[in-house]
Design a protein around this motif. Sequence first.
Motif, PDB file in Angstrom:
ATOM      1  N   GLU A 133     -12.827   0.765 -11.546  1.00 14.90           N
ATOM      2  CA  GLU A 133     -12.226   2.064 -11.855  1.00 14.90           C
ATOM      3  C   GLU A 133     -12.030   2.887 -10.580  1.00 14.90           C
ATOM      4  O   GLU A 133     -11.001   3.544 -10.411  1.00 14.90           O
ATOM      5  N   SER A 134     -13.001   2.843  -9.668  1.00 17.13           N
ATOM      6  CA  SER A 134     -12.860   3.610  -8.425  1.00 17.13           C
ATOM      7  C   SER A 134     -11.768   3.024  -7.532  1.00 17.13           C
ATOM      8  O   SER A 134     -11.011   3.766  -6.900  1.00 17.13           O
ATOM      9  N   VAL A 135     -11.665   1.691  -7.500  1.00 18.96           N
ATOM     10  CA  VAL A 135     -10.592   1.058  -6.714  1.00 18.96           C
ATOM     11  C   VAL A 135      -9.237   1.398  -7.332  1.00 18.96           C
ATOM     12  O   VAL A 135      -8.264   1.700  -6.614  1.00 18.96           O
ATOM     13  N   LYS A 136      -9.145   1.377  -8.650  1.00 19.17           N
ATOM     14  CA  LYS A 136      -7.896   1.717  -9.338  1.00 19.17           C
ATOM     15  C   LYS A 136      -7.503   3.160  -9.035  1.00 19.17           C
ATOM     16  O   LYS A 136      -6.327   3.458  -8.755  1.00 19.17           O
ATOM     17  N   ALA A 137      -8.472   4.087  -9.066  1.00 21.75           N
ATOM     18  CA  ALA A 137      -8.201   5.499  -8.757  1.00 21.75           C
ATOM     19  C   ALA A 137      -7.735   5.653  -7.312  1.00 21.75           C
ATOM     20  O   ALA A 137      -6.830   6.453  -7.019  1.00 21.75           O
ATOM     21  N   LEU A 138      -8.315   4.869  -6.412  1.00 23.08           N
ATOM     22  CA  LEU A 138      -7.911   4.924  -5.002  1.00 23.08           C
ATOM     23  C   LEU A 138      -6.456   4.497  -4.843  1.00 23.08           C
ATOM     24  O   LEU A 138      -5.660   5.179  -4.182  1.00 23.08           O
ATOM     25  N   PHE A 139      -6.076   3.381  -5.458  1.00 22.14           N
ATOM     26  CA  PHE A 139      -4.689   2.898  -5.353  1.00 22.14           C
ATOM     27  C   PHE A 139      -3.709   3.844  -6.049  1.00 22.14           C
ATOM     28  O   PHE A 139      -2.584   4.023  -5.585  1.00 22.14           O
ATOM     29  N   GLU A 140      -4.133   4.470  -7.138  1.00 15.00           N
ATOM     30  CA  GLU A 140      -3.265   5.446  -7.789  1.00 15.00           C
ATOM     31  C   GLU A 140      -3.059   6.663  -6.902  1.00 15.00           C
ATOM     32  O   GLU A 140      -1.966   7.251  -6.871  1.00 15.00           O
ATOM     33  N   ALA A 141      -4.082   7.049  -6.160  1.00 16.00           N
ATOM     34  CA  ALA A 141      -3.947   8.183  -5.238  1.00 16.00           C
ATOM     35  C   ALA A 141      -3.025   7.834  -4.071  1.00 16.00           C
ATOM     36  O   ALA A 141      -2.266   8.682  -3.581  1.00 16.00           O
ATOM     37  N   ILE A 142      -3.083   6.586  -3.628  1.00 19.96           N
ATOM     38  CA  ILE A 142      -2.226   6.141  -2.516  1.00 19.96           C
ATOM     39  C   ILE A 142      -0.763   6.065  -2.975  1.00 19.96           C
ATOM     40  O   ILE A 142       0.154   6.414  -2.239  1.00 19.96           O
ATOM     41  N   ASP A 143      -0.537   5.653  -4.200  1.00 23.83           N
ATOM     42  CA  ASP A 143       0.822   5.541  -4.745  1.00 23.83           C
ATOM     43  C   ASP A 143       1.289   6.933  -5.177  1.00 23.83           C
ATOM     44  O   ASP A 143       1.282   7.284  -6.354  1.00 23.83           O
ATOM     45  N   ALA A 144       1.732   7.716  -4.222  1.00 20.04           N
ATOM     46  CA  ALA A 144       2.088   9.113  -4.454  1.00 20.04           C
ATOM     47  C   ALA A 144       3.292   9.266  -5.385  1.00 20.04           C
ATOM     48  O   ALA A 144       3.366  10.204  -6.164  1.00 20.04           O
ATOM     49  N   ASN A 145       4.244   8.362  -5.315  1.00 19.31           N
ATOM     50  CA  ASN A 145       5.449   8.500  -6.144  1.00 19.31           C
ATOM     51  C   ASN A 145       5.313   7.813  -7.501  1.00 19.31           C
ATOM     52  O   ASN A 145       6.272   7.769  -8.263  1.00 19.31           O
TER      53      ASN A 145
END
Length: 161
Positions: A133-145
Amino acid sequence: SVLWIILILFILFYMFGIIFVSGVMGYLDTLELRQLPKYEALQQHFGCLGNAVLSLYMAMSGGNDWGVYYENLASMHGEWHFPLLFILYITFAIFAVVNIVTGVFVDTALQSGRTDRDVVVQEEIENKKEYLESVKALFEAIDANSHGVISRETLEQSFEN
C-alpha cells in the motif's frame, strides 16, 4: 480437557476405593479384629471411602510410597486378591492414566504452537500488505497527471526531490 482428566481420575480412585473399603470392612468383620494393632494402619488407609480415595491418590502421585499400602492390604491373610488388585491399580494408574495426562498436555502445547505460528504468518501477510500500500501510494504521488504510467525521467526527478 483437564476437567475430563480430573473426572476420569476421580472415577478411578472412587471405584477402587469402594472395592478396597468393602474388602477391608468385610475382612475386619468383628470388633476384635478391628481392635488388633496390626490392622490399625489398614483401617487408617482403607477404613472409609474418603481415606481410601486419598490413599489411592497418594500412592499414584508419589505422596506416599505405594508399598506401604500394598503391605497393609497384604496383611489380610487369605485375601490375596486385594494386594494383586492394588498392583493392577498402580500399574494402570501410573502407565495408562499418567501417559494420557501427559499426552493431553503435550497436545495442548503443540496446538498452542500451531496457533502462534499462524499468528506470525498472519502478521507477515499484514506487513506485506502495508508495504504494498505504501509503495502504491508512492507511485500514485509520482504519477502527477494520473495516467497510470510513469516515465523514467519522471521517476528520476521524483527520487532527486
